[in-house]
Design a protein around this motif. Structure first.
Motif, PDB file in Angstrom:
ATOM      1  N   CYS A 146       0.794  -1.227   0.000  1.00 14.05           N
ATOM      2  CA  CYS A 146       0.000   0.000   0.000  1.00 14.05           C
ATOM      3  C   CYS A 146       0.827   1.278   0.000  1.00 14.05           C
ATOM      4  CB  CYS A 146      -0.902   0.008   1.229  1.00 14.05           C
ATOM      5  SG  CYS A 146       0.047   0.096   2.787  1.00 14.05           S
ATOM      6  N   CYS A 147       2.132   1.202   0.209  1.00 13.62           N
ATOM      7  CA  CYS A 147       2.872   2.458   0.432  1.00 13.62           C
ATOM      8  C   CYS A 147       3.369   3.068  -0.881  1.00 13.62           C
ATOM      9  CB  CYS A 147       4.006   2.287   1.440  1.00 13.62           C
ATOM     10  SG  CYS A 147       5.389   1.268   0.938  1.00 13.62           S
ATOM     11  N   ALA A 148       3.319   4.389  -0.933  1.00 12.70           N
ATOM     12  CA  ALA A 148       3.711   5.115  -2.145  1.00 12.70           C
ATOM     13  C   ALA A 148       5.176   4.889  -2.493  1.00 12.70           C
ATOM     14  CB  ALA A 148       3.432   6.607  -1.956  1.00 12.70           C
ATOM     15  N   PRO A 159      18.661   2.935  -2.736  1.00 10.08           N
ATOM     16  CA  PRO A 159      19.596   3.129  -1.633  1.00 10.08           C
ATOM     17  C   PRO A 159      19.342   2.085  -0.551  1.00 10.08           C
ATOM     18  CG  PRO A 159      17.874   4.793  -1.562  1.00 10.08           C
ATOM     19  CD  PRO A 159      17.685   4.034  -2.848  1.00 10.08           C
ATOM     20  N   ALA A 160      20.267   1.955   0.375  1.00  9.75           N
ATOM     21  CA  ALA A 160      20.149   0.923   1.413  1.00  9.75           C
ATOM     22  C   ALA A 160      18.951   1.162   2.328  1.00  9.75           C
ATOM     23  CB  ALA A 160      21.433   0.870   2.238  1.00  9.75           C
ATOM     24  N   VAL A 161      18.660   2.438   2.595  1.00 11.18           N
ATOM     25  CA  VAL A 161      17.654   2.802   3.597  1.00 11.18           C
ATOM     26  C   VAL A 161      16.656   3.774   2.998  1.00 11.18           C
ATOM     27  CG1 VAL A 161      17.303   3.854   5.875  1.00 11.18           C
ATOM     28  CG2 VAL A 161      19.407   2.591   5.411  1.00 11.18           C
ATOM     29  N   LEU A 162      15.377   3.572   3.325  1.00 11.29           N
ATOM     30  CA  LEU A 162      14.384   4.567   2.928  1.00 11.29           C
ATOM     31  C   LEU A 162      13.269   4.624   3.958  1.00 11.29           C
ATOM     32  CD1 LEU A 162      12.017   3.279   0.126  1.00 11.29           C
ATOM     33  CD2 LEU A 162      13.828   1.820   1.018  1.00 11.29           C
ATOM     34  N   ALA A 163      12.512   5.702   3.913  1.00  6.10           N
ATOM     35  CA  ALA A 163      11.340   5.856   4.777  1.00  6.10           C
ATOM     36  C   ALA A 163      10.105   5.476   3.980  1.00  6.10           C
ATOM     37  CB  ALA A 163      11.229   7.297   5.256  1.00  6.10           C
ATOM     38  N   THR A 164       9.137   4.840   4.663  1.00  8.32           N
ATOM     39  CA  THR A 164       7.867   4.507   4.025  1.00  8.32           C
ATOM     40  C   THR A 164       6.726   4.897   4.955  1.00  8.32           C
ATOM     41  OG1 THR A 164       7.674   2.231   4.896  1.00  8.32           O
ATOM     42  CG2 THR A 164       8.944   2.516   2.869  1.00  8.32           C
ATOM     43  N   SER A 165       5.557   5.127   4.347  1.00 11.36           N
ATOM     44  CA  SER A 165       4.352   5.454   5.119  1.00 11.36           C
ATOM     45  C   SER A 165       3.226   4.529   4.682  1.00 11.36           C
ATOM     46  CB  SER A 165       3.943   6.916   4.895  1.00 11.36           C
ATOM     47  OG  SER A 165       4.903   7.801   5.408  1.00 11.36           O
ATOM     48  N   PRO A 166       3.129   3.339   5.273  1.00  7.83           N
ATOM     49  CA  PRO A 166       2.042   2.438   4.894  1.00  7.83           C
ATOM     50  C   PRO A 166       0.680   3.026   5.276  1.00  7.83           C
ATOM     51  CG  PRO A 166       3.236   1.581   6.806  1.00  7.83           C
ATOM     52  CD  PRO A 166       4.003   2.759   6.315  1.00  7.83           C
ATOM     53  N   THR A 167      -0.315   2.802   4.434  1.00 10.00           N
ATOM     54  CA  THR A 167      -1.661   3.297   4.743  1.00 10.00           C
ATOM     55  C   THR A 167      -2.451   2.265   5.539  1.00 10.00           C
ATOM     56  OG1 THR A 167      -2.513   2.427   2.645  1.00 10.00           O
ATOM     57  CG2 THR A 167      -1.732   4.708   2.653  1.00 10.00           C
ATOM     58  N   THR A 168      -1.941   1.027   5.604  1.00  9.17           N
ATOM     59  CA  THR A 168      -2.665  -0.054   6.283  1.00  9.17           C
ATOM     60  C   THR A 168      -2.030  -0.424   7.620  1.00  9.17           C
ATOM     61  OG1 THR A 168      -1.329  -1.664   5.054  1.00  9.17           O
ATOM     62  CG2 THR A 168      -3.470  -1.075   4.121  1.00  9.17           C
ATOM     63  N   ALA A 169      -1.045   0.338   8.055  1.00 10.59           N
ATOM     64  CA  ALA A 169      -0.374   0.069   9.330  1.00 10.59           C
ATOM     65  C   ALA A 169       0.045   1.389   9.950  1.00 10.59           C
ATOM     66  CB  ALA A 169       0.842  -0.829   9.116  1.00 10.59           C
ATOM     67  N   PRO A 170       0.119   1.452  11.290  1.00  7.61           N
ATOM     68  CA  PRO A 170       0.445   2.725  11.935  1.00  7.61           C
ATOM     69  C   PRO A 170       1.917   3.092  11.804  1.00  7.61           C
ATOM     70  CG  PRO A 170       0.187   0.992  13.574  1.00  7.61           C
ATOM     71  CD  PRO A 170      -0.187   0.388  12.259  1.00  7.61           C
ATOM     72  N   TYR A 171       2.194   4.353  11.954  1.00  3.42           N
ATOM     73  CA  TYR A 171       3.543   4.921  12.044  1.00  3.42           C
ATOM     74  C   TYR A 171       4.260   4.974  10.688  1.00  3.42           C
ATOM     75  CZ  TYR A 171       2.726   3.527  16.910  1.00  3.42           C
ATOM     76  OH  TYR A 171       2.175   3.329  18.155  1.00  3.42           O
TER      77      TYR A 171
END
Length: 232
Positions: A146-148, A159-171
């Motif tokens: 679900c994440c963009a 890259p080795a590390v990235l941030a994600t914002s799932p819409t189906t899970a908190p945080y």
């Protein structure tokens, strides 16, 4: 043909005993051959008993570096932080002397924290073992369908590390990318519960990695992968 191996156990006690033994062998071999070992673990309820078993095993833990495949973007003392879980279950007893690399850095949000966290991981070599989990939706690490950011996280040149914002899970989340997780000598998928076996079969039955990101790991041929499963 992929190189996935399914190991089925009667219960979690049998699974954890066998899993801990396999991991200790890998870590000991890495320390013997290269002087250091690198272990990537996942959070959640499933691995807690495994972590306790590892922690009670004598090993040159001071030569082992541990990091998470992903974490919620929370301070390390927060209740739902995977780092808190790992520190309180795995990094105890014999394993208290292991080195831990955090996926948390104070910042405005997870996206702003990525550069500092990336710098911490920049010099790490190939991992010796990566333990993945899998959600009912086929997500692994914090690579959610679900994440963009999924396409970026699944790219071969990510890259080795990235941030994600799932819409189906908190945080918000900090996660290692597919490409970095695959830079390992051995992959493991740790599954408990009959519903997870159903999800695994669904994941194996088709190839769309964006529908079920775990497929990227199950269907790849570069890194040996063992699936350890028990129904309860």
């Amino acid at each position: 043909m992929n190189n996935m191996q399914l190991q089925q156990f009667a219960n979690t006690d049998a699974l954890n005993a066998a899993f801990a033994s396999q991991l200790v062998t890998i870590l000991e071999q890495a320390i013997t051959e290269r002087g250091a070992a690198y272990l990537v673990v996942s959070g959640g309820r499933t691995p807690q008993a495994l972590f306790a078993k590892l922690a009670s095993t004598p090993l040159a833990w001071d030569k082992v570096t541990i990091l998470l495949a992903d974490d919620r973007y929370l301070p390390p003392d927060a209740e739902h932080s995977n780092e808190r879980l790992v520190r309180s279950t795995l990094m105890q007893n014999y394993a208290a002397s292991a080195r831990f690399i955090s996926l948390y850095a104070p910042a405005a949000d997870a996206y702003a924290a990525v550069s500092e966290i990336s710098a911490r991981l920049a010099g790490l070599p190939t991992f010796d073992a990566v333990i993945l989990g899998m959600g009912e939706d086929g997500h692994t690490a914090s690579l959610f369908p679900c994440c963009a950011e999924l396409k970026a996280g699944m790219a071969d040149d990510a890259p080795a590390v990235l941030a994600t914002s799932p819409t189906t899970a908190p945080y918000q989340r900090i996660t290692l990318s597919k490409a970095r997780l695959l830079q390992s000598r051995q992959l493991f998928l740790h599954l408990v519960g009959s519903s997870k076996l159903t999800v695994l079969e669904q994941a194996q039955g088709a190839t769309d990695e964006f529908a079920m990101p775990i497929r990227a790991f199950l269907h790849q041929t570069a890194v040996p992968m063992a699936v350890l499963y028990s129904p309860s």
